[in-house]
Design a protein around this motif. Structure first.
Motif, PDB file in Angstrom:
ATOM      1  N   ASP A 212       0.854  -1.188   0.000  1.00 14.16           N
ATOM      2  CA  ASP A 212       0.000   0.000   0.000  1.00 14.16           C
ATOM      3  C   ASP A 212       0.890   1.238   0.000  1.00 14.16           C
ATOM      4  O   ASP A 212       1.903   1.271   0.700  1.00 14.16           O
ATOM      5  N   ASP A 213       0.497   2.260  -0.778  1.00 13.34           N
ATOM      6  CA  ASP A 213       1.347   3.453  -0.872  1.00 13.34           C
ATOM      7  C   ASP A 213       1.372   4.256   0.427  1.00 13.34           C
ATOM      8  O   ASP A 213       2.312   5.000   0.685  1.00 13.34           O
ATOM      9  N   ASP A 214       0.351   4.106   1.267  1.00 11.39           N
ATOM     10  CA  ASP A 214       0.266   4.830   2.524  1.00 11.39           C
ATOM     11  C   ASP A 214       0.814   3.948   3.648  1.00 11.39           C
ATOM     12  O   ASP A 214       0.212   2.919   3.979  1.00 11.39           O
ATOM     13  N   PRO A 215       1.947   4.317   4.269  1.00  8.84           N
ATOM     14  CA  PRO A 215       2.527   3.484   5.325  1.00  8.84           C
ATOM     15  C   PRO A 215       1.563   3.226   6.485  1.00  8.84           C
ATOM     16  O   PRO A 215       1.566   2.139   7.068  1.00  8.84           O
ATOM     17  N   ARG A 216       0.743   4.216   6.811  1.00  8.92           N
ATOM     18  CA  ARG A 216      -0.210   4.031   7.912  1.00  8.92           C
ATOM     19  C   ARG A 216      -1.229   2.955   7.568  1.00  8.92           C
ATOM     20  O   ARG A 216      -1.531   2.076   8.393  1.00  8.92           O
ATOM     21  N   VAL A 217      -1.769   3.008   6.353  1.00  2.00           N
ATOM     22  CA  VAL A 217      -2.738   2.002   5.917  1.00  2.00           C
ATOM     23  C   VAL A 217      -2.078   0.628   5.836  1.00  2.00           C
ATOM     24  O   VAL A 217      -2.676  -0.389   6.211  1.00  2.00           O
ATOM     25  N   ALA A 218      -0.843   0.588   5.375  1.00  2.00           N
ATOM     26  CA  ALA A 218      -0.122  -0.686   5.303  1.00  2.00           C
ATOM     27  C   ALA A 218       0.017  -1.294   6.698  1.00  2.00           C
ATOM     28  O   ALA A 218      -0.143  -2.511   6.881  1.00  2.00           O
ATOM     29  N   ARG A 219       0.301  -0.456   7.701  1.00  2.00           N
ATOM     30  CA  ARG A 219       0.420  -0.971   9.077  1.00  2.00           C
ATOM     31  C   ARG A 219      -0.914  -1.511   9.582  1.00  2.00           C
ATOM     32  O   ARG A 219      -0.963  -2.543  10.258  1.00  2.00           O
ATOM     33  N   ILE A 220      -2.002  -0.804   9.258  1.00  2.00           N
ATOM     34  CA  ILE A 220      -3.329  -1.269   9.679  1.00  2.00           C
ATOM     35  C   ILE A 220      -3.662  -2.604   9.022  1.00  2.00           C
ATOM     36  O   ILE A 220      -4.113  -3.551   9.685  1.00  2.00           O
ATOM     37  N   ASN A 221      -3.431  -2.701   7.715  1.00  2.12           N
ATOM     38  CA  ASN A 221      -3.723  -3.951   7.008  1.00  2.12           C
ATOM     39  C   ASN A 221      -2.860  -5.101   7.532  1.00  2.12           C
ATOM     40  O   ASN A 221      -3.323  -6.248   7.633  1.00  2.12           O
ATOM     41  N   ALA A 222      -1.607  -4.789   7.860  1.00  2.00           N
ATOM     42  CA  ALA A 222      -0.722  -5.813   8.416  1.00  2.00           C
ATOM     43  C   ALA A 222      -1.230  -6.267   9.786  1.00  2.00           C
ATOM     44  O   ALA A 222      -1.227  -7.468  10.103  1.00  2.00           O
ATOM     45  N   ALA A 223      -1.678  -5.313  10.603  1.00  2.00           N
ATOM     46  CA  ALA A 223      -2.208  -5.665  11.929  1.00  2.00           C
ATOM     47  C   ALA A 223      -3.467  -6.511  11.800  1.00  2.00           C
ATOM     48  O   ALA A 223      -3.655  -7.479  12.554  1.00  2.00           O
ATOM     49  N   TYR A 224      -4.345  -6.147  10.872  1.00  2.00           N
ATOM     50  CA  TYR A 224      -5.538  -6.959  10.615  1.00  2.00           C
ATOM     51  C   TYR A 224      -5.145  -8.385  10.220  1.00  2.00           C
ATOM     52  O   TYR A 224      -5.708  -9.368  10.710  1.00  2.00           O
ATOM     53  N   THR A 225      -4.187  -8.480   9.311  1.00  2.00           N
ATOM     54  CA  THR A 225      -3.742  -9.793   8.823  1.00  2.00           C
ATOM     55  C   THR A 225      -3.230 -10.654   9.961  1.00  2.00           C
ATOM     56  O   THR A 225      -3.555 -11.848  10.065  1.00  2.00           O
ATOM     57  N   ASP A 226      -2.436 -10.072  10.839  1.00  2.00           N
ATOM     58  CA  ASP A 226      -1.836 -10.826  11.931  1.00  2.00           C
ATOM     59  C   ASP A 226      -2.866 -11.277  12.966  1.00  2.00           C
ATOM     60  O   ASP A 226      -2.587 -12.181  13.765  1.00  2.00           O
ATOM     61  N   ARG A 227      -4.044 -10.667  12.960  1.00  2.00           N
ATOM     62  CA  ARG A 227      -5.104 -11.078  13.884  1.00  2.00           C
ATOM     63  C   ARG A 227      -5.847 -12.321  13.401  1.00  2.00           C
ATOM     64  O   ARG A 227      -6.543 -12.971  14.188  1.00  2.00           O
ATOM     65  N   VAL A 228      -5.729 -12.652  12.121  1.00  2.00           N
ATOM     66  CA  VAL A 228      -6.444 -13.805  11.570  1.00  2.00           C
ATOM     67  C   VAL A 228      -5.615 -15.068  11.813  1.00  2.00           C
ATOM     68  O   VAL A 228      -4.465 -15.139  11.375  1.00  2.00           O
ATOM     69  N   PRO A 229      -6.143 -16.051  12.521  1.00  2.00           N
ATOM     70  CA  PRO A 229      -5.381 -17.278  12.798  1.00  2.00           C
ATOM     71  C   PRO A 229      -4.866 -17.919  11.508  1.00  2.00           C
ATOM     72  O   PRO A 229      -5.579 -18.039  10.518  1.00  2.00           O
ATOM     73  N   GLY A 230      -3.589 -18.302  11.533  1.00  2.00           N
ATOM     74  CA  GLY A 230      -2.989 -18.970  10.384  1.00  2.00           C
ATOM     75  C   GLY A 230      -2.304 -18.033   9.407  1.00  2.00           C
ATOM     76  O   GLY A 230      -1.684 -18.504   8.453  1.00  2.00           O
ATOM     77  N   PHE A 231      -2.383 -16.721   9.643  1.00  2.00           N
ATOM     78  CA  PHE A 231      -1.778 -15.739   8.743  1.00  2.00           C
ATOM     79  C   PHE A 231      -0.748 -14.897   9.499  1.00  2.00           C
ATOM     80  O   PHE A 231      -0.901 -14.626  10.688  1.00  2.00           O
TER      81      PHE A 231
END
Length: 229
Positions: free
Chosen positions: A8-27
């Motif tokens: 994602d071009d926006d570092p803040r949005v990239a961090r949010i998406n990464a945090a969301y991803t890490d909350r999903v079991p198995g990802f």
């Protein structure tokens, strides 16, 4: 674990998406990038099973990256995560091989549904080298059910009963309609009706168990997706 590259071009949005991803079991988030060039450089030295890809990038749009991955015979999968809403972009993403398309802004549950559907797809594809029509339908059904998001219940169906049947399957892993009825207190006919609903939505798998006499028994298996009713 399924390794994910968040682009994602926006570092803040990239961090949010990464945090969301890490909350999903198995990802887990294996890396982040903010341009097509950064993403390609990262992929040359690291492994990612899946890319969560924005379309609006400063050097080249996301579809350009998808084309490059496919031209290079990459087996990395792509889910578009973008504010681009025009049908031409959506169609191009589909034709270039993106598995899903998630429109910004979205909630954690929206991304979770796509990731869980992707995990089910991977398990289904890994289940042997050949596929009959039933398995093929299940593979394509997984993508359709995840794209639809939380399941819309037909008239006359109760969200509470859906949750009850899901919980029985989650605890047991695999049950027949009779088994679900015994665990939940529902009638066998009601259990069968809700199991068929969940099977059509891709949330449970259906197999036939042959006992050697009479008709085969329908056995339903929890797939691990579709928590929201």
């Amino acid at each position: 674990m399924i390794d994910v590259l968040v682009v994602d071009d926006d570092p803040r949005v990239a961090r949010i998406n990464a945090a969301y991803t890490d909350r999903v079991p198995g990802f887990r988030t294996a890396g982040t990038a903010h341009t097509t060039g950064q993403a390609l450089a990262w992929l040359q030295g690291h492994h990612a099973d899946l890319v969560l890809l924005d379309h609006y990038l400063p050097d080249e749009n996301g579809l350009g990256l998808v084309r490059r991955l496919r031209a290079g015979d990459s087996r990395t999968d792509v889910i578009m995560v973008t504010a681009a809403r025009d049908v031409a972009t959506v169609e191009a993403a589909m034709r270039y091989g993106a598995l899903h398309y998630l429109v910004k802004p979205f909630s954690y549950s929206g991304l979770r549904a796509k990731l869980e559907g992707y995990a089910v797809l991977r398990r289904t594809l890994a289940d042997g080298p050949e596929a009959g029509q039933e398995r093929v339908d299940r593979i394509f059904g997984v993508l359709g059910s995840a794209a639809a998001g939380p399941m819309a219940l037909p008239k006359g169906h109760s969200a509470q009963t859906v949750r009850l049947v899901r919980q029985a399957l989650k605890e047991a892993g695999q049950l027949s309609a009779t088994g679900v009825a015994d665990r939940t207190g529902l009638s066998r006919q009601t259990a069968q009706r809700y199991l068929k609903l969940l099977e059509r939505s891709g949330q449970v798998g259906l197999t036939l168990r042959y006992t050697g006499s009479g008709r085969p028994e329908h056995v339903y298996t929890w797939t691990g997706t579709g928590e929201d009713a």
